[in-house]
Structures are given as C-alpha cells and as structure tokens.
Design an enzyme around this catalytic site. Structure first.
Site, PDB file in Angstrom:
ATOM      1  N   ARG A 165       0.919  -1.080   0.435  1.00 29.60           N
ATOM      2  CA  ARG A 165      -0.377   0.042   0.044  1.00 29.60           C
ATOM      3  C   ARG A 165       0.943   1.120  -0.125  1.00 29.60           C
ATOM      4  O   ARG A 165       2.005   1.348   0.826  1.00 29.60           O
ATOM      5  CB  ARG A 165      -1.120   0.195   1.496  1.00 29.60           C
ATOM      6  CG  ARG A 165      -1.512   1.117   1.317  1.00 29.60           C
ATOM      7  CD  ARG A 165      -3.110   1.312   2.653  1.00 29.60           C
ATOM      8  NE  ARG A 165      -2.665   2.621   3.050  1.00 29.60           N
ATOM      9  CZ  ARG A 165      -2.934   3.420   3.549  1.00 29.60           C
ATOM     10  NH1 ARG A 165      -1.937   2.580   4.755  1.00 29.60           N
ATOM     11  NH2 ARG A 165      -3.821   4.678   3.413  1.00 29.60           N
ATOM     12  N   HIS A 182      -2.271  11.259   1.118  1.00 33.19           N
ATOM     13  CA  HIS A 182      -1.931  11.205   2.282  1.00 33.19           C
ATOM     14  C   HIS A 182      -1.117  12.396   3.209  1.00 33.19           C
ATOM     15  O   HIS A 182      -0.417  12.371   2.731  1.00 33.19           O
ATOM     16  CB  HIS A 182      -0.798   9.972   2.131  1.00 33.19           C
ATOM     17  CG  HIS A 182      -0.749   8.677   3.872  1.00 33.19           C
ATOM     18  ND1 HIS A 182      -0.968   7.862   3.369  1.00 33.19           N
ATOM     19  CD2 HIS A 182      -0.459   9.622   4.769  1.00 33.19           C
ATOM     20  CE1 HIS A 182      -0.640   7.685   5.177  1.00 33.19           C
ATOM     21  NE2 HIS A 182      -0.255   8.888   5.525  1.00 33.19           N
ATOM     22  N   GLU A 201      -6.833   8.611   6.694  1.00 31.99           N
ATOM     23  CA  GLU A 201      -6.929   8.717   8.118  1.00 31.99           C
ATOM     24  C   GLU A 201      -7.380  10.489   7.930  1.00 31.99           C
ATOM     25  O   GLU A 201      -6.599  11.621   8.618  1.00 31.99           O
ATOM     26  CB  GLU A 201      -5.605   8.559   8.840  1.00 31.99           C
ATOM     27  CG  GLU A 201      -4.984   7.352   9.476  1.00 31.99           C
ATOM     28  CD  GLU A 201      -4.007   7.740  10.430  1.00 31.99           C
ATOM     29  OE1 GLU A 201      -3.282   8.731  10.755  1.00 31.99           O
ATOM     30  OE2 GLU A 201      -3.802   6.376  10.251  1.00 31.99           O
ATOM     31  N   ASN A 253      -7.074   1.775  10.397  1.00 33.37           N
ATOM     32  CA  ASN A 253      -6.060   2.194  10.937  1.00 33.37           C
ATOM     33  C   ASN A 253      -5.820   2.087  12.171  1.00 33.37           C
ATOM     34  O   ASN A 253      -7.038   2.780  13.003  1.00 33.37           O
ATOM     35  CB  ASN A 253      -4.929   3.431   9.710  1.00 33.37           C
ATOM     36  CG  ASN A 253      -4.857   3.462   9.279  1.00 33.37           C
ATOM     37  OD1 ASN A 253      -4.955   2.197   8.190  1.00 33.37           O
ATOM     38  ND2 ASN A 253      -4.460   4.470   8.203  1.00 33.37           N
ATOM     39  N   TYR A 258      -3.320   1.583  16.342  1.00 38.10           N
ATOM     40  CA  TYR A 258      -2.200   1.478  16.681  1.00 38.10           C
ATOM     41  C   TYR A 258      -2.428   1.099  18.493  1.00 38.10           C
ATOM     42  O   TYR A 258      -1.431  -0.318  18.364  1.00 38.10           O
ATOM     43  CB  TYR A 258      -1.293   2.757  16.652  1.00 38.10           C
ATOM     44  CG  TYR A 258      -1.067   2.977  14.741  1.00 38.10           C
ATOM     45  CD1 TYR A 258      -1.760   3.604  14.365  1.00 38.10           C
ATOM     46  CD2 TYR A 258       0.176   2.152  14.432  1.00 38.10           C
ATOM     47  CE1 TYR A 258      -1.854   3.941  12.963  1.00 38.10           C
ATOM     48  CE2 TYR A 258       0.567   2.631  13.183  1.00 38.10           C
ATOM     49  CZ  TYR A 258      -0.034   3.431  12.702  1.00 38.10           C
ATOM     50  OH  TYR A 258       0.537   3.510  11.303  1.00 38.10           O
ATOM     51  N   GLU A 289      -3.446   0.089   8.224  1.00 36.68           N
ATOM     52  CA  GLU A 289      -2.301   0.100   8.875  1.00 36.68           C
ATOM     53  C   GLU A 289      -1.916  -0.006   9.881  1.00 36.68           C
ATOM     54  O   GLU A 289      -2.521  -0.277  10.638  1.00 36.68           O
ATOM     55  CB  GLU A 289      -1.691   2.244   9.281  1.00 36.68           C
ATOM     56  CG  GLU A 289      -1.214   2.305   7.918  1.00 36.68           C
ATOM     57  CD  GLU A 289      -0.793   3.982   7.903  1.00 36.68           C
ATOM     58  OE1 GLU A 289      -0.715   4.821   9.293  1.00 36.68           O
ATOM     59  OE2 GLU A 289      -1.358   4.475   7.048  1.00 36.68           O
TER      60      GLU A 289
END
Ligand code: PNW
Length: 485
Positions: free
Chosen positions: A83, A129, A176, A317, A319, A387
């Site tokens: 990606r 992005h 995002e 995404n 984390y 992500e």
C-alpha cells in the site's frame, strides 16, 4: 512464541492481502524533482521550528529513485500486497482542475505499479495521504473551501483512474481524514498548521475548522467514488473506499456507567465521525451534534445520499488503546474528544500496555480485537486493515541488538493473534493487513526520530542504506502460517 498462533493455522482467507503501507511524503524524497510541485508538508518542513529534529522530507528514504531495490526487498519479505500513496503535487504540480499534468510524475508511479505487478505484489493505492498541493492552500484555503476544492480533488482522481486503473484494482481515497483535521487544524502540529493555540500558530479556529475540513473530506471522497463507480468500475473491476483511523477506547472504570458512556462517546468522536456518514446513516453521530451544535456542518440531502455507502470496504488503521474517563465539567469549546480524559492506566492501576518510542503508542492487542468487533458489529462491511505497527525504544544504529527487534516482534505477535482470533472465534470478516511500515521513514513532525520500519534506514549514509530487521521475517512466518494455502 509461535505457540500463541498455533491453533490459527489457515484461518485467514486464501486471497488475504498482507504487506506493508507507506506514504509518499514519508519515503519518496525528490521533493522538487522532475517538475514536482510544493505540498503543504514541504512548506511546513521548510518553516523553522515545526519539525522536532529540524529535518525535511527532501530526501526521505529516496524511494523515488530506489523503487526497484525496494520492490525486490518487499519480495524477499514475502508480501502479497503493498500500500502506497500518490503525491498529488507530483502528478498535478499546481493541483487544480485546469492545471497541467506532469508526465514525469505519472511515469514514476506507472513504473512502480509495473514493477510490483511483475513481482506478483498487488498495489493498494491511496490518493491522498495528507500532502495537499501548496498552490491550492494559497489559492483558496484548501479544504476549508469545499466548493472550490472538491472539483480539483475529483479531477485529480479522474487522472489516476484513467492512467493507472487498468492495473490498480484497490483504491483508497483518503488516509485518516480525522488525523489530518485534528493534527492540522486543532492541535496545529501538522501541516497546514492552523490552530486556536496562538502560541503555536497565527491563524486558525480549532472549534470549527476541523469539522469544516472533515466535511470537505467526506463530500469530496464521495464525489470521487461516484466518478469511479459511474465511469470506471464496470470496466476496470476494482474496489474503492476510505481508510479511517481509530484507536480503541476502553472505560477507565467498567463499573461506572458514566465511563462506559464516555468510552462509547470517544469512539464516536474519533471513528463514527467519519464512519457513520459513510457506512451507517449518512449523517454524523447524535453525540457529536449534541455537543457541537451548529459548529458541526450539516449534510445536504444530496450529500448525505452520496456519502452513505460510498466505500466498498471498511479501511482500518489502528495502533493502540486508551482508558477513557468521563469529565464532570462541561466540554470546552476546543474539545474534540467527546469531553473525556485519555489515560494510561485504569481504575485498578492496570496499564494499557508497554511503552513504545512514540508518546501516544503502547502495545495493546487486547483492545485491537475489541475494536475489530466494534467495527464489524456497527458497520458490517468487510474490513481491510491498512495500517498497524510500532516504534521501539533505542533504535539508533543498525547493531545486532537493534536489528533483532524483539519489542516489534512481540507487537506483531500480539496483533496478528488478535486478528486470527477475531476471524476464527468472533466471525469478523477481515481481508487485508498492511503493517506500518516497510522502512524507517520521515515521521511527519517527529522527523527521523520515530522509527516504525521493519527495515532500519541509515539516514546518514549515502543512498539511505537499508538493513532488514528480524520482525520482517517474523511477520512473513506468521502470515504463511495463518493464511490458508
Ligand atoms: C498514521 N494517533 O498517523 C499515519 O497514517 C502514518 O502516516 C504515520 O506515520 C503513522 O500513523 C504513525 O504515526 C497517526 O495519535 C498519527 O493515534 C497519530 C495517531 C495515529 C495515527
């Protein structure tokens, strides 16, 4: 440690895509090469005092020049997908709908796509992005101006579908949108650096601009998708969607109804802000309207219809996880969290997870599995994880100890186990996983100090020498075990 996933053999679909994700600004370099125009991140980095180590993405990882070497390295890591994002100002230097296309920019991405396909690696392409062309920011304030911006974005998208759509079958419009708006227009620590905080920024209004820009992102995304569906999808047979960021929010005290409510409200402010309009209702969550009133834009009937259903998948995404505690005071004007505190330990003193080298990021796979379930239950569309990854303390040189990156290996073990169990035991439909990220890179306002790569980069060396870390091979082993043969 593979024991943790022993019972997960073959639980992922045989057409599951896995690999690494990157972003143009963070890796390409060649910031003004071959006719590329300036982006808001070039401007930001060239402004003194904005980036932690005073670095710029002028050279970054030089992947503009080294893409063949990079594809070979990806191949050696066993990936089935890659990606990456396209730099708008490399393709249309001035960005606008009547501005010329830069053929050198087209050629670069065309070559990269061909090189990936020749190596049987499927390209997943992100249109945006965060690197808005500076010219559009200067002309009309970029995304603050929905009417002017949207046709420019849609024309950019049309150039991409025309030039690359014969070979690219997986498109992501925005990466995002929520991080772009909150970091760029509320905190003001990312480009275009607007904020109510006058100590940091001269201009901006954090109480309104993030929501105005968010609205522009949703509407322009929907018009780009409409174009793809009407003019390209039938013939090119690809899919298109949007990728949203969201960490998981867990109540600080699970026995306090106010904290339980606050955690759900935090998920709505962070995730449902974008995901409800696209995947559920065509409108913002009621909790946001209640707190923000008229500061939150309203969708016209036409916009709402266009936005609802405008993503073929849930691009995810994530984390980390936070503990969420309610506040007893009324929300401040510049609150974007749903009036909550985000904490590292819960009411019993339990930590959300071990610290990485990034202040907001801790390893918390337990929350990742809950988040997958929350998204699946609320939205019910196939999830493409686009992500997920971590930094690790002390990665300053390519020593044996650093390249043997046990902290990152533990992170991936935990998160991939969470994915396997979400699929096998919870029935969640997950179709891809892109780890963040392929190589150490330019981590935005943190410069070169935060290393997320499974490949160490010696930024001092000529040619930005690449050194594989052990995690790259662990990820490969895990997927070869978990993806159905
Ligand atoms: C993402 N948070 O940003 C971006 O898509 C990448 O470009 C970036 O390099 C990567 O994550 C690591 O930072 C995020 O505060 C920024 O939770 C901040 C957060 C999450 C993601």
């Amino acid at each position: 440690d593979y024991d943790r996933v022993k019972d997960l053999k073959g639980v992922l679909r045989n057409d599951f895509y896995w690999g690494y994700a990157t972003a143009a600004t963070q890796v390409e370099g060649g910031w003004n090469a071959d006719g590329k125009g300036e982006s808001i991140w070039d401007r930001f980095a060239h402004t003194p005092g904005k980036v932690k180590d005073a670095s710029t993405p002028d050279d970054a990882v030089l992947s503009y020049y080294k893409y063949k070497e990079d594809v070979a390295l990806l191949k050696s890591y066993g990936v089935t997908g890659y990606r990456f994002s396209l730099s708008w100002s490399r393709i249309i230097p001035l960005g606008g709908k009547d501005d010329p296309v830069n053929e050198a920019g087209i050629r670069y991405y065309s070559n990269l796509i061909d090189e990936l396909l020749a190596n049987k690696i499927t390209p997943f392409v992100t249109l945006f992005h965060w690197d808005t062309p500076q010219a559009l920011e200067d002309r009309y304030g970029g995304m603050l101006n929905k009417e002017k911006y949207t046709p420019d974005f849609v024309r950019y998208a049309s150039v991409l579908f025309e030039r690359f759509g014969d070979r690219v079958k997986h498109w992501i419009t925005y990466n995002e949108p929520g991080v772009y708006t909150l970091a760029g227009y509320a905190a003001g620590v990312h480009a275009p650096a607007r904020s109510s905080n006058r100590a940091l920024n001269e201009e901006g209004d954090s109480s309104t601009e993030p929501f105005i820009v968010g609205h522009t992102e949703l509407v322009s995304h929907a018009y780009a998708v409409k174009l793809y569906r009407e003019k390209f999808q039938k013939e090119q047979k690809g899919i298109i969607g949007i990728t949203l960021h969201g960490n998981y929010s867990e109540p600080w005290d699970e026995n306090d109804p106010l904290d339980v409510e606050a955690a759900e409200r935090a998920r709505e402010f962070e995730i449902a802000w974008y995901a409800d309009p696209v995947h559920k209702t065509g409108d913002y969550p009621a909790s946001m309207r209640a707190q923000l009133g008229d500061r939150l834009p309203r969708f016209t009937a036409e916009e709402s219809k266009l936005v609802l259903g405008s993503s073929d998948f849930y691009g995810m995404n994530s984390y980390t996880t936070f503990y969420i505690r309610h506040k007893d005071t009324p929300p401040e004007l510049n609150d974007h969290s749903g009036n909550v505190d985000k904490l590292d330990t819960n009411s019993k003193g339990v930590s959300r997870g071990p610290e990485s080298d990034t202040y907001w990021l801790r390893t918390a796979p337990w929350g990742f599995r809950k988040l997958l379930n929350w998204i699946w239950k609320r939205y019910g569309v196939p999830i493409y994880i686009t992500e997920n990854g971590t930094t690790a303390k002390g990665e300053t040189e390519p020593s044996e100890a650093v390249l043997n990156d046990q902290f990152r290996i533990d992170f991936f073990n935990g998160y991939l186990e969470a994915i396997g169990r979400a699929v096998k035991e919870d029935g969640v439909d997950i179709r891809s996983y892109f780890a963040w990220t392929f190589t150490d890179n330019w981590e935005w306002a943190a410069g070169y100090t935060d290393r997320f790569g499974v490949t160490f980069i010696d930024f001092e060396s000529e040619g930005k020498k690449r050194y594989p870390k052990k995690s790259a091979y662990v990820v490969k082993d895990l997927f070869q075990h978990m993806v159905k043969a």
